[in-house]
Design a protein around this motif. Structure first.
Motif, PDB file in Angstrom:
ATOM      1  N   THR A   4      -9.525 -11.769  70.563  1.00 60.36           N
ATOM      2  CA  THR A   4      -8.404 -11.544  70.550  1.00 60.36           C
ATOM      3  C   THR A   4      -7.392 -12.083  71.550  1.00 60.36           C
ATOM      4  O   THR A   4      -6.320 -12.910  71.433  1.00 60.36           O
ATOM      5  CB  THR A   4      -7.900 -10.137  70.386  1.00 60.36           C
ATOM      6  OG1 THR A   4      -8.470  -9.511  69.009  1.00 60.36           O
ATOM      7  CG2 THR A   4      -6.336  -9.493  70.399  1.00 60.36           C
ATOM      8  N   PRO A   5      -7.818 -12.180  72.686  1.00 60.07           N
ATOM      9  CA  PRO A   5      -7.222 -12.783  73.918  1.00 60.07           C
ATOM     10  C   PRO A   5      -6.899 -14.289  73.827  1.00 60.07           C
ATOM     11  O   PRO A   5      -5.567 -14.815  74.053  1.00 60.07           O
ATOM     12  CB  PRO A   5      -7.615 -12.485  75.160  1.00 60.07           C
ATOM     13  CG  PRO A   5      -8.566 -11.422  75.045  1.00 60.07           C
ATOM     14  CD  PRO A   5      -8.912 -11.402  73.456  1.00 60.07           C
ATOM     15  N   LYS A   6      -7.957 -14.825  73.457  1.00 66.18           N
ATOM     16  CA  LYS A   6      -7.747 -16.382  73.031  1.00 66.18           C
ATOM     17  C   LYS A   6      -6.728 -16.564  71.770  1.00 66.18           C
ATOM     18  O   LYS A   6      -6.069 -17.498  71.960  1.00 66.18           O
ATOM     19  CB  LYS A   6      -9.398 -16.836  72.698  1.00 66.18           C
ATOM     20  CG  LYS A   6      -9.198 -18.283  72.414  1.00 66.18           C
ATOM     21  CD  LYS A   6     -10.817 -18.625  72.040  1.00 66.18           C
ATOM     22  CE  LYS A   6     -10.792 -20.307  71.718  1.00 66.18           C
ATOM     23  NZ  LYS A   6     -12.250 -20.427  71.374  1.00 66.18           N
ATOM     24  N   ALA A   7      -6.894 -15.637  70.764  1.00 69.69           N
ATOM     25  CA  ALA A   7      -5.851 -16.130  69.716  1.00 69.69           C
ATOM     26  C   ALA A   7      -4.612 -15.655  70.042  1.00 69.69           C
ATOM     27  O   ALA A   7      -3.760 -16.412  69.727  1.00 69.69           O
ATOM     28  CB  ALA A   7      -6.427 -15.205  68.633  1.00 69.69           C
ATOM     29  N   LEU A   8      -4.370 -14.844  70.827  1.00 61.16           N
ATOM     30  CA  LEU A   8      -2.993 -14.493  71.425  1.00 61.16           C
ATOM     31  C   LEU A   8      -2.391 -15.751  72.186  1.00 61.16           C
ATOM     32  O   LEU A   8      -1.311 -16.118  72.034  1.00 61.16           O
ATOM     33  CB  LEU A   8      -2.890 -13.131  72.174  1.00 61.16           C
ATOM     34  CG  LEU A   8      -2.667 -11.860  71.470  1.00 61.16           C
ATOM     35  CD1 LEU A   8      -3.219 -10.621  72.287  1.00 61.16           C
ATOM     36  CD2 LEU A   8      -1.541 -11.799  70.827  1.00 61.16           C
TER      37      LEU A   8
END
Length: 102
Positions: free
Chosen positions: A77-81
């Motif tokens: 999730t942090p990477k996608a955000l």
């Protein structure tokens, strides 16, 4: 005299109830998490991301791998955000440069 038969009672295993509660909680949490994405990105991909997540939760739950699925999603999730925000900023920057060059 007539014999009345009732519908068979469905007995669910306690683990099934817990998995269902956990799956529903994860899906609700993910719906909130989607609000962290930029509005334009969410409008374009939000429904697809939600549907994919729900399918993943259902599949992982049926295979008894919900914990692994959750860990993978939380790590991604942090990477996608950051990619979603970067793409938005890059697009705005390119649009501004094109306007200045015209």
């Amino acid at each position: 005299m007539e014999t009345v038969t009732s519908a068979p009672m469905i007995v669910r295993h306690i683990g099934d109830c817990m998995n269902s509660y956990l799956a529903n909680s994860l899906i609700s949490f993910y719906r909130l998490l989607l609000n962290l994405y930029p509005p334009a990105y969410r409008a374009k991909f939000g429904n697809e991301m939600y549907d994919t997540f729900v399918e993943g939760v259902e599949e992982a739950g049926s295979q008894g791998r919900l914990g692994i699925f959750l860990l993978r999603e939380l790590c991604d999730t942090p990477k996608a955000l950051s990619h979603a925000y970067w793409d938005g900023w890059r697009s705005k920057l390119e649009t501004g440069i094109n306007i200045l060059q015209s």
